[in-house]
Design a protein around this motif. Structure first.
Motif, PDB file in Angstrom:
ATOM      1  N   CYS A   1      -6.485 -15.907  -9.914  1.00  0.00           N
ATOM      2  CA  CYS A   1      -7.510 -15.894  -8.867  1.00  0.00           C
ATOM      3  C   CYS A   1      -7.203 -14.831  -7.806  1.00  0.00           C
ATOM      4  O   CYS A   1      -8.110 -14.197  -7.269  1.00  0.00           O
ATOM      5  N   SER A   2      -5.932 -14.619  -7.501  1.00  0.00           N
ATOM      6  CA  SER A   2      -5.565 -13.618  -6.499  1.00  0.00           C
ATOM      7  C   SER A   2      -5.796 -12.201  -7.010  1.00  0.00           C
ATOM      8  O   SER A   2      -6.135 -11.310  -6.242  1.00  0.00           O
ATOM      9  N   CYS A   3      -5.624 -11.977  -8.301  1.00  0.00           N
ATOM     10  CA  CYS A   3      -5.752 -10.623  -8.865  1.00  0.00           C
ATOM     11  C   CYS A   3      -7.161 -10.321  -9.339  1.00  0.00           C
ATOM     12  O   CYS A   3      -7.596  -9.180  -9.299  1.00  0.00           O
ATOM     13  N   PHE A   4      -7.836 -11.330  -9.855  1.00  0.00           N
ATOM     14  CA  PHE A   4      -9.135 -11.110 -10.493  1.00  0.00           C
ATOM     15  C   PHE A   4     -10.164 -12.089  -9.922  1.00  0.00           C
ATOM     16  O   PHE A   4     -10.630 -12.990 -10.618  1.00  0.00           O
ATOM     17  N   ALA A   5     -10.499 -11.901  -8.658  1.00  0.00           N
ATOM     18  CA  ALA A   5     -11.399 -12.833  -7.989  1.00  0.00           C
ATOM     19  C   ALA A   5     -12.783 -12.848  -8.648  1.00  0.00           C
ATOM     20  O   ALA A   5     -13.439 -13.882  -8.713  1.00  0.00           O
ATOM     21  N   GLU A   6     -13.207 -11.704  -9.175  1.00  0.00           N
ATOM     22  CA  GLU A   6     -14.571 -11.567  -9.696  1.00  0.00           C
ATOM     23  C   GLU A   6     -14.698 -11.939 -11.182  1.00  0.00           C
ATOM     24  O   GLU A   6     -15.793 -12.106 -11.688  1.00  0.00           O
ATOM     25  N   ALA A   7     -13.566 -11.990 -11.881  1.00  0.00           N
ATOM     26  CA  ALA A   7     -13.617 -12.129 -13.342  1.00  0.00           C
ATOM     27  C   ALA A   7     -13.985 -13.539 -13.778  1.00  0.00           C
ATOM     28  O   ALA A   7     -13.762 -14.511 -13.060  1.00  0.00           O
ATOM     29  N   LYS A   8     -14.556 -13.629 -14.988  1.00  0.00           N
ATOM     30  CA  LYS A   8     -14.718 -14.936 -15.627  1.00  0.00           C
ATOM     31  C   LYS A   8     -13.343 -15.404 -16.057  1.00  0.00           C
ATOM     32  O   LYS A   8     -12.500 -14.604 -16.465  1.00  0.00           O
TER      33      LYS A   8
ATOM     34  N   LYS B   1      11.092  -0.091 -29.073  1.00  0.00           N
ATOM     35  CA  LYS B   1       9.649  -0.285 -29.017  1.00  0.00           C
ATOM     36  C   LYS B   1       9.209  -0.358 -27.556  1.00  0.00           C
ATOM     37  O   LYS B   1       9.832  -1.064 -26.759  1.00  0.00           O
ATOM     38  N   VAL B   2       8.167   0.392 -27.210  1.00  0.00           N
ATOM     39  CA  VAL B   2       7.613   0.297 -25.860  1.00  0.00           C
ATOM     40  C   VAL B   2       6.710  -0.933 -25.814  1.00  0.00           C
ATOM     41  O   VAL B   2       5.704  -0.988 -26.516  1.00  0.00           O
ATOM     42  N   LEU B   3       7.073  -1.919 -24.990  1.00  0.00           N
ATOM     43  CA  LEU B   3       6.227  -3.114 -24.874  1.00  0.00           C
ATOM     44  C   LEU B   3       5.108  -2.903 -23.868  1.00  0.00           C
ATOM     45  O   LEU B   3       4.131  -3.644 -23.849  1.00  0.00           O
ATOM     46  N   GLY B   4       5.272  -1.874 -23.015  1.00  0.00           N
ATOM     47  CA  GLY B   4       4.205  -1.566 -22.071  1.00  0.00           C
ATOM     48  C   GLY B   4       4.689  -0.692 -20.932  1.00  0.00           C
ATOM     49  O   GLY B   4       5.890  -0.658 -20.615  1.00  0.00           O
ATOM     50  N   THR B   5       3.755   0.085 -20.368  1.00  0.00           N
ATOM     51  CA  THR B   5       4.028   0.824 -19.137  1.00  0.00           C
ATOM     52  C   THR B   5       2.862   0.510 -18.230  1.00  0.00           C
ATOM     53  O   THR B   5       1.703   0.607 -18.628  1.00  0.00           O
ATOM     54  N   TYR B   6       3.135   0.027 -17.027  1.00  0.00           N
ATOM     55  CA  TYR B   6       2.100  -0.691 -16.278  1.00  0.00           C
ATOM     56  C   TYR B   6       2.423  -0.758 -14.793  1.00  0.00           C
ATOM     57  O   TYR B   6       3.523  -0.383 -14.365  1.00  0.00           O
ATOM     58  N   ASN B   7       1.468  -1.248 -14.031  1.00  0.00           N
ATOM     59  CA  ASN B   7       1.702  -1.500 -12.609  1.00  0.00           C
ATOM     60  C   ASN B   7       2.178  -2.929 -12.407  1.00  0.00           C
ATOM     61  O   ASN B   7       1.621  -3.861 -12.988  1.00  0.00           O
ATOM     62  N   ALA B   8       3.206  -3.076 -11.573  1.00  0.00           N
ATOM     63  CA  ALA B   8       3.698  -4.407 -11.227  1.00  0.00           C
ATOM     64  C   ALA B   8       3.194  -4.741  -9.824  1.00  0.00           C
ATOM     65  O   ALA B   8       3.531  -4.051  -8.865  1.00  0.00           O
ATOM     66  N   TYR B   9       2.361  -5.769  -9.730  1.00  0.00           N
ATOM     67  CA  TYR B   9       1.749  -6.168  -8.459  1.00  0.00           C
ATOM     68  C   TYR B   9       2.535  -7.312  -7.823  1.00  0.00           C
ATOM     69  O   TYR B   9       3.073  -8.164  -8.522  1.00  0.00           O
ATOM     70  N   VAL B  10       2.574  -7.314  -6.511  1.00  0.00           N
ATOM     71  CA  VAL B  10       3.254  -8.394  -5.791  1.00  0.00           C
ATOM     72  C   VAL B  10       2.243  -9.132  -4.915  1.00  0.00           C
ATOM     73  O   VAL B  10       1.512  -8.501  -4.152  1.00  0.00           O
ATOM     74  N   LEU B  11       2.187 -10.434  -5.062  1.00  0.00           N
ATOM     75  CA  LEU B  11       1.250 -11.232  -4.250  1.00  0.00           C
ATOM     76  C   LEU B  11       1.902 -11.638  -2.932  1.00  0.00           C
ATOM     77  O   LEU B  11       3.112 -11.817  -2.869  1.00  0.00           O
TER      78      LEU B  11
END
Lengths: 283, 283
Positions: free
Chosen positions: B18-25, B273-283
């Motif tokens: 809810c904090s990250c995706f307020a608009e999403a289903k 194996k690269v599992l991901g490269t991404y942004n890490a968000y802090v609430l």
């Protein structure tokens, strides 16, 4: 001897305790901290709690409580296979393929995800607080066409029939349990038929969050040919990115090699603590 | 966009979503594997599940299922504080110090062990399958003098009053959640007010269980000044003592440094194996 364990009855921890300490008095505790507190206060002689891969409690909780709250020592380890079975009430034995609901702990259900998807895709499941509690419910409701996922001990304790064995998705599904005691040198009498190997566990806190610090720590072990079977970082709980390391070495604490590595690390500004040197038993 | 998460409603995973995706289903799933399967099949656009320090699911399960079953990529990370509160029915607000029973998930109760010991030592507790389920029970039983340990969202969802805030034992009590997607390069739109830092996660499997192999792996990162924020060993599920490593690097995947380290490790016989490269968000 009185052995405390993470309960309730017929959990995988209880199963491990019965295999190692058939003669001992046993006492179930509701939480990992409560079990560890009891070992510290002397209410029990030994606490047995899950450390790794556990399905019935947080693994992190054991390490964190050990580090931050109750400075007990690891005086033994048990590695036990986790085998999940499908159980029904004896009166429902013939019609188990038509069950209408499956009860268990959420982790046990998740561990059998592929089996359930293949064989019971349209059957709903309901969560219980433990596999034991779910087994108890099924045993008390013979009128309902239901099943439970639980271990062999739950089948015996609640007199249920195992209709399908080993339904967990991974053949290699083990949990590590530790035996905890206030005295590092406490001797533990376990079932003499069990095989074991020696092990030492250290906690190493790095001086600061700098690039390459962990590499430096591992150098101290590598050039001594000390084999590390596990290394795991855990947050120190003081802020993001501050970690300490739990390191398992495949030998008993000696007078030269491990103390030498520890002394070097301390000279580099690390904090080193021996969490235990003990026998690791395999069931 | 449709975001799946480890439910039920008002869990800490739900709170993070809810904090990250307020608009999403939003769509709740009962287990981590079920949520990840849904992301793979395209039923949802993104799966959000706990990865570390979780109180409502096995952390190991997420990593293991990612490695062995569903090759999704980590496309984002959320670090959220876990704050536990004591909640009662509004009609019981004045007499909360005299409660007769406390309901919650076992991990939530364990996280508040010291508080409960200090303030409610003789009050029994009862386990629920989730903090949300416990809150629901308290809301439906105003005739009982009971309380629940749960988060702020559960208080709102089930219209309970928070009578004591932040009763968890450790001030620094966070959980890391990951956002998973079948496409490594999927772009994720999160709440633009959140701060983030780049991160790359690798899985490294050692060629054999030999002394010093991990040290060699870390050398490849250390001489490039690549800062590792976390390293964790996990069993490969093929036998005792066979581990792979999950390594977090504090930068986005570049064209030179990380690929260079990976190429060297592969030349030494490791699998990377690269599992991901991404942004890490802090609430």
């Amino acid at each position: 001897m009185k052995v405390g364990y993470l309960g309730p009855e017929a959990t995988f921890t209880h199963l491990a305790v019965c295999s190692c300490f058939a003669e001992a008095k046993q006492q179930a505790y509701n939480t990992i901290p409560a079990c560890m507190d009891a070992a510290m206060s002397g209410e029990i002689d030994l606490a047995v709690v899950p450390l790794e891969n556990a399905i019935e409690g947080s693994v992190n909780m054991t390490i964190d409580y050990l580090i931050h709250e109750q400075p007990l020592y690891i005086v033994g380890e048990i590695t036990a296979p986790i085998r999940q079975h499908l159980l029904v009430h004896p009166s429902r034995k013939e019609e188990w393929t038509n069950i209408e609901k499956i009860y268990s702990h959420s982790h046990a259900i998740a561990q059998c995800h592929k089996f359930l998807h293949r064989q019971f895709d349209s059957v709903p499941f309901e969560y219980a607080t433990s596999t034991g509690a779910a087994a108890k419910y099924v045993s008390e409701n013979p009128d309902k066409n239901i099943a439970v996922i639980a271990n062999e001990m739950a089948a015996k304790t609640y007199r249920l029939d195992i209709v399908k064995r080993d339904i967990h998705d991974y053949e290699y599904n083990h949990t590590r349990f530790v035996m905890l005691h206030p005295d590092q040198h406490a001797s533990v009498q376990v079932n003499p038929e069990l095989s074991s190997r020696p092990k030492t566990t250290l906690m190493v806190t790095l001086p600061s969050d700098r690039s390459g610090a962990l590499h430096q720590v591992l150098s101290a072990f590598a050039w001594r040919n000390l084999n590390l079977s596990k290394i795991e970082s855990r947050p120190t709980k003081t802020g993001l990115g501050n970690y300490f390391f739990i390191i398992d070495i495949e030998m008993a604490l000696d007078d030269v090699l491990i103390p030498g590595a520890a002394a070097e690390l301390e000279a580099l500004g690390c904090k080193v603590k021996v969490l235990g040197t003990y026998n690791a038993y395999v069931l």
